[in-house]
Structures are given as C-alpha cells and as structure tokens.
Design a protein around this motif. Sequence first.
Motif, PDB file in Angstrom:
ATOM      1  N   HIS A 160       0.768  -1.243   0.000  1.00  0.00           N
ATOM      2  CA  HIS A 160       0.000   0.000   0.000  1.00  0.00           C
ATOM      3  C   HIS A 160       0.807   1.306   0.000  1.00  0.00           C
ATOM      4  CE1 HIS A 160      -3.386  -2.597   0.605  1.00  0.00           C
ATOM      5  NE2 HIS A 160      -3.064  -2.893   1.859  1.00  0.00           N
ATOM      6  N   ASP A 161       1.861   1.417   0.816  1.00  0.00           N
ATOM      7  CA  ASP A 161       2.447   2.729   1.099  1.00  0.00           C
ATOM      8  C   ASP A 161       3.971   2.672   0.992  1.00  0.00           C
ATOM      9  OD1 ASP A 161       3.191   5.213   2.115  1.00  0.00           O
ATOM     10  OD2 ASP A 161       1.630   5.221   3.659  1.00  0.00           O
ATOM     11  N   ALA A 162       4.479   2.873  -0.214  1.00  0.00           N
ATOM     12  CA  ALA A 162       5.928   2.800  -0.420  1.00  0.00           C
ATOM     13  C   ALA A 162       6.673   3.852   0.392  1.00  0.00           C
ATOM     14  CB  ALA A 162       6.249   2.952  -1.904  1.00  0.00           C
ATOM     15  N   GLU A 163       6.087   5.034   0.518  1.00  0.00           N
ATOM     16  CA  GLU A 163       6.761   6.101   1.261  1.00  0.00           C
ATOM     17  C   GLU A 163       6.928   5.723   2.725  1.00  0.00           C
ATOM     18  OE1 GLU A 163       6.391  10.922   2.109  1.00  0.00           O
ATOM     19  OE2 GLU A 163       4.857   9.881   0.926  1.00  0.00           O
ATOM     20  N   ALA A 164       5.877   5.186   3.340  1.00  0.00           N
ATOM     21  CA  ALA A 164       5.969   4.795   4.749  1.00  0.00           C
ATOM     22  C   ALA A 164       6.963   3.660   4.944  1.00  0.00           C
ATOM     23  CB  ALA A 164       4.597   4.387   5.265  1.00  0.00           C
ATOM     24  N   ILE A 165       6.965   2.707   4.010  1.00  0.00           N
ATOM     25  CA  ILE A 165       7.893   1.578   4.133  1.00  0.00           C
ATOM     26  C   ILE A 165       9.330   2.054   3.948  1.00  0.00           C
ATOM     27  CG2 ILE A 165       8.538  -0.670   3.213  1.00  0.00           C
ATOM     28  CD1 ILE A 165       5.571  -0.913   2.255  1.00  0.00           C
ATOM     29  N   ALA A 166       9.565   2.907   2.959  1.00  0.00           N
ATOM     30  CA  ALA A 166      10.901   3.451   2.754  1.00  0.00           C
ATOM     31  C   ALA A 166      11.359   4.241   3.972  1.00  0.00           C
ATOM     32  CB  ALA A 166      10.924   4.324   1.505  1.00  0.00           C
ATOM     33  N   GLY A 167      10.440   4.951   4.593  1.00  0.00           N
ATOM     34  CA  GLY A 167      10.781   5.695   5.797  1.00  0.00           C
ATOM     35  C   GLY A 167      11.186   4.786   6.941  1.00  0.00           C
ATOM     36  N   ALA A 183      11.877   1.182  -6.964  1.00  0.00           N
ATOM     37  CA  ALA A 183      12.404   2.354  -7.657  1.00  0.00           C
ATOM     38  C   ALA A 183      13.090   3.307  -6.682  1.00  0.00           C
ATOM     39  CB  ALA A 183      11.287   3.069  -8.401  1.00  0.00           C
ATOM     40  N   ARG A 184      12.547   3.422  -5.490  1.00  0.00           N
ATOM     41  CA  ARG A 184      13.129   4.307  -4.482  1.00  0.00           C
ATOM     42  C   ARG A 184      14.454   3.790  -3.946  1.00  0.00           C
ATOM     43  NH1 ARG A 184       9.806   7.761  -1.079  1.00  0.00           N
ATOM     44  NH2 ARG A 184       7.768   8.160  -1.985  1.00  0.00           N
ATOM     45  N   THR A 185      14.584   2.471  -3.842  1.00  0.00           N
ATOM     46  CA  THR A 185      15.702   1.878  -3.103  1.00  0.00           C
ATOM     47  C   THR A 185      16.697   1.106  -3.964  1.00  0.00           C
ATOM     48  OG1 THR A 185      14.461  -0.163  -2.688  1.00  0.00           O
ATOM     49  CG2 THR A 185      14.230   1.632  -1.066  1.00  0.00           C
ATOM     50  N   GLY A 186      16.282   0.731  -5.165  1.00  0.00           N
ATOM     51  CA  GLY A 186      17.127  -0.108  -5.999  1.00  0.00           C
ATOM     52  C   GLY A 186      17.095  -1.578  -5.631  1.00  0.00           C
ATOM     53  N   ALA A 187      16.232  -1.961  -4.692  1.00  0.00           N
ATOM     54  CA  ALA A 187      16.163  -3.357  -4.260  1.00  0.00           C
ATOM     55  C   ALA A 187      15.371  -4.192  -5.256  1.00  0.00           C
ATOM     56  CB  ALA A 187      15.506  -3.449  -2.884  1.00  0.00           C
ATOM     57  N   PRO A 188      15.764  -5.452  -5.468  1.00  0.00           N
ATOM     58  CA  PRO A 188      14.997  -6.321  -6.357  1.00  0.00           C
ATOM     59  C   PRO A 188      13.723  -6.827  -5.699  1.00  0.00           C
ATOM     60  CG  PRO A 188      16.808  -7.542  -5.389  1.00  0.00           C
ATOM     61  CD  PRO A 188      16.969  -6.120  -4.942  1.00  0.00           C
ATOM     62  N   VAL A 189      12.694  -7.012  -6.494  1.00  0.00           N
ATOM     63  CA  VAL A 189      11.436  -7.612  -6.043  1.00  0.00           C
ATOM     64  C   VAL A 189      11.464  -9.094  -6.402  1.00  0.00           C
ATOM     65  CG1 VAL A 189       8.931  -7.587  -6.253  1.00  0.00           C
ATOM     66  CG2 VAL A 189      10.214  -5.436  -6.405  1.00  0.00           C
ATOM     67  N   LEU A 190      11.241  -9.958  -5.418  1.00  0.00           N
ATOM     68  CA  LEU A 190      11.301 -11.400  -5.628  1.00  0.00           C
ATOM     69  C   LEU A 190       9.944 -12.031  -5.338  1.00  0.00           C
ATOM     70  CD1 LEU A 190      14.736 -12.182  -3.908  1.00  0.00           C
ATOM     71  CD2 LEU A 190      14.285 -11.444  -6.268  1.00  0.00           C
ATOM     72  N   LEU A 191       9.513 -12.931  -6.222  1.00  0.00           N
ATOM     73  CA  LEU A 191       8.187 -13.543  -6.161  1.00  0.00           C
ATOM     74  C   LEU A 191       8.267 -14.969  -6.687  1.00  0.00           C
ATOM     75  CD1 LEU A 191       4.967 -13.125  -5.927  1.00  0.00           C
ATOM     76  CD2 LEU A 191       5.096 -12.592  -8.385  1.00  0.00           C
ATOM     77  N   HIS A 192       7.474 -15.872  -6.129  1.00  0.00           N
ATOM     78  CA  HIS A 192       7.410 -17.220  -6.691  1.00  0.00           C
ATOM     79  C   HIS A 192       6.748 -17.150  -8.067  1.00  0.00           C
ATOM     80  CE1 HIS A 192       6.467 -21.455  -7.260  1.00  0.00           C
ATOM     81  NE2 HIS A 192       7.287 -21.733  -6.259  1.00  0.00           N
ATOM     82  N   PRO A 193       7.322 -17.803  -9.070  1.00  0.00           N
ATOM     83  CA  PRO A 193       6.797 -17.658 -10.437  1.00  0.00           C
ATOM     84  C   PRO A 193       5.378 -18.160 -10.629  1.00  0.00           C
ATOM     85  CG  PRO A 193       8.504 -19.359 -10.338  1.00  0.00           C
ATOM     86  CD  PRO A 193       8.549 -18.634  -9.035  1.00  0.00           C
ATOM     87  N   ASP A 194       4.889 -19.045  -9.773  1.00  0.00           N
ATOM     88  CA  ASP A 194       3.518 -19.543  -9.928  1.00  0.00           C
ATOM     89  C   ASP A 194       2.464 -18.481  -9.643  1.00  0.00           C
ATOM     90  OD1 ASP A 194       4.605 -21.955 -10.597  1.00  0.00           O
ATOM     91  OD2 ASP A 194       3.964 -23.030  -8.795  1.00  0.00           O
ATOM     92  N   ASP A 195       2.873 -17.341  -9.096  1.00  0.00           N
ATOM     93  CA  ASP A 195       1.935 -16.240  -8.854  1.00  0.00           C
ATOM     94  C   ASP A 195       2.072 -15.123  -9.880  1.00  0.00           C
ATOM     95  OD1 ASP A 195       0.503 -17.267  -6.754  1.00  0.00           O
ATOM     96  OD2 ASP A 195       0.982 -15.667  -5.348  1.00  0.00           O
ATOM     97  N   ARG A 196       2.796 -15.370 -10.941  1.00  0.00           N
ATOM     98  CA  ARG A 196       3.023 -14.292 -11.912  1.00  0.00           C
ATOM     99  C   ARG A 196       1.715 -13.792 -12.523  1.00  0.00           C
ATOM    100  NH1 ARG A 196       7.110 -12.139 -15.267  1.00  0.00           N
ATOM    101  NH2 ARG A 196       6.104 -10.296 -16.172  1.00  0.00           N
ATOM    102  N   MET A 197       0.735 -14.679 -12.739  1.00  0.00           N
ATOM    103  CA  MET A 197      -0.512 -14.220 -13.360  1.00  0.00           C
ATOM    104  C   MET A 197      -1.250 -13.245 -12.442  1.00  0.00           C
ATOM    105  SD  MET A 197      -0.848 -17.037 -11.574  1.00  0.00           S
ATOM    106  CE  MET A 197      -1.939 -17.970 -10.498  1.00  0.00           C
ATOM    107  N   LEU A 198      -1.120 -13.426 -11.116  1.00  0.00           N
ATOM    108  CA  LEU A 198      -1.723 -12.472 -10.177  1.00  0.00           C
ATOM    109  C   LEU A 198      -0.945 -11.158 -10.180  1.00  0.00           C
ATOM    110  CD1 LEU A 198      -2.515 -14.932  -7.257  1.00  0.00           C
ATOM    111  CD2 LEU A 198      -4.205 -13.569  -8.502  1.00  0.00           C
ATOM    112  N   TRP A 199       0.371 -11.253 -10.203  1.00  0.00           N
ATOM    113  CA  TRP A 199       1.192 -10.042 -10.289  1.00  0.00           C
ATOM    114  C   TRP A 199       0.777  -9.208 -11.498  1.00  0.00           C
ATOM    115  CZ3 TRP A 199       5.329  -7.603  -7.731  1.00  0.00           C
ATOM    116  CH2 TRP A 199       5.994  -6.649  -8.470  1.00  0.00           C
TER     117      TRP A 199
END
Length: 209
Positions: free
Chosen positions: A43-50, A78-94
């Motif tokens: 929900h809130d990238a700014e709060a998490i980055a903070g 985008a704010r942090t340069g960190a990679p986003v990691l997800l199990h590939p079986d959920d790609r259709m939901l992503w």
Amino acid sequence: MMARIEHLVTSGMFALDGGVWEVDNNVWIVGDDREAVVIDAAHDAEAIAGAVGDRRLVAILCTHAHNDHIDAAPELAARTGAPVLLHPDDRMLWDQTHPDTAPDGDLTDGQVLSVAGVELKVLHTPGHSPGGVCLYAPALGTVFTGDTLFHGGPGATGRSFSDFPTIIDSIRKRLLSLPPDTVVRTGHGESTTVDGEAPALPEWIARGH
C-alpha cells in the motif's frame, strides 16, 4: 549486531474477482542497522521506505501476489534499488496489478536468503494462491506466513487460484512441522505460534473453509 524484526501496518484496498475490500496489512522488516529486507510491500511505499531509512534494502520479498501485498513493491524498488522477488507460480496475479512491470527474480522452494547475518528459508506453501510462500528464520524463531496461516486458521480459499485441500496440506507439512514455539507472523492481524494453531487442524478440516 543481531538482526531484528520490525512491524509496520499499512492500509489500502484488496481487489480480486470483481470485489474490493478495505484491508490493513502487516509489513515486516528484517535486518540490522546496516541492511534489511522487506516482506510484503503493501500500500504505502513512502511509509515503508521511511521505516527502512538509510539502510541498504537487500530485497523486497513477496509472500504472494494478491494486490494488497504487492501494490507498493515497484515504487519501493524504484526508491531503493532493491529487487522484487516472487514465486513464479503467482506471476498471473502479479500481472493483474502490475501488467507493465515484472518482478526482478524468483523465490523458489528451499532457497535461502541472507540478511544481517540471519537466514530466511523459502517454503512454498500453495493454497491461498499457487505461488504462496512462507519465510522461515530459524535464528529468530519465527516464520512469516503471509496469508497462508493466521491466528485462528488458514488463509481464505474462496477466490480464484485458491484451493482449500492444498492450503491444509501446505500448513500441515510445511508449517506445523516447525518447532512448536515458532512465532507465526502473519499478513494481516495478530501473530500466533505453531503450537497455538496445530490443535485446531482437525476443526479446520471439518469446517472446510
């Protein structure tokens, strides 16, 4: 310095199968004063980055790809340069939430991720969604279960791509086999323990929810 667990609650909307609901999500940060990972950028990238502050964000880990658990992930990346990691079986939901942005890498069963001197082991726990995972940190005595296991029962299985017998099998084999005092840190609501939930397994099966 030993890694610590930090907790942030963010609020927003969960949307699936034409329905929309207001939800509060647990965002977990595991790390020390130098580096961290975020589990479920909700929900809130700014709060998490903070909350991460000036630490190096090693990765953004997605327990599954329902929109309320990943909606802030690309912005946080985008704010942090960190990679986003997800199990590939959920790609259709992503892709329902982020059709123009792909995760940066996969989470796979048995994979071990390291941050601040502790290991997080990926446990593939399908049922709530096909690519649902939990993240087990033995040194911290905890498992991050996303929406697989809550205080009081398994995650919901009444929507697309979910299956009740599958989630029960995942919980029985992958989670209830962990040490009984393992703290279960969930995707929504309060935490629990493995031995706090194990006795209710027959009741869950009987209810079939």
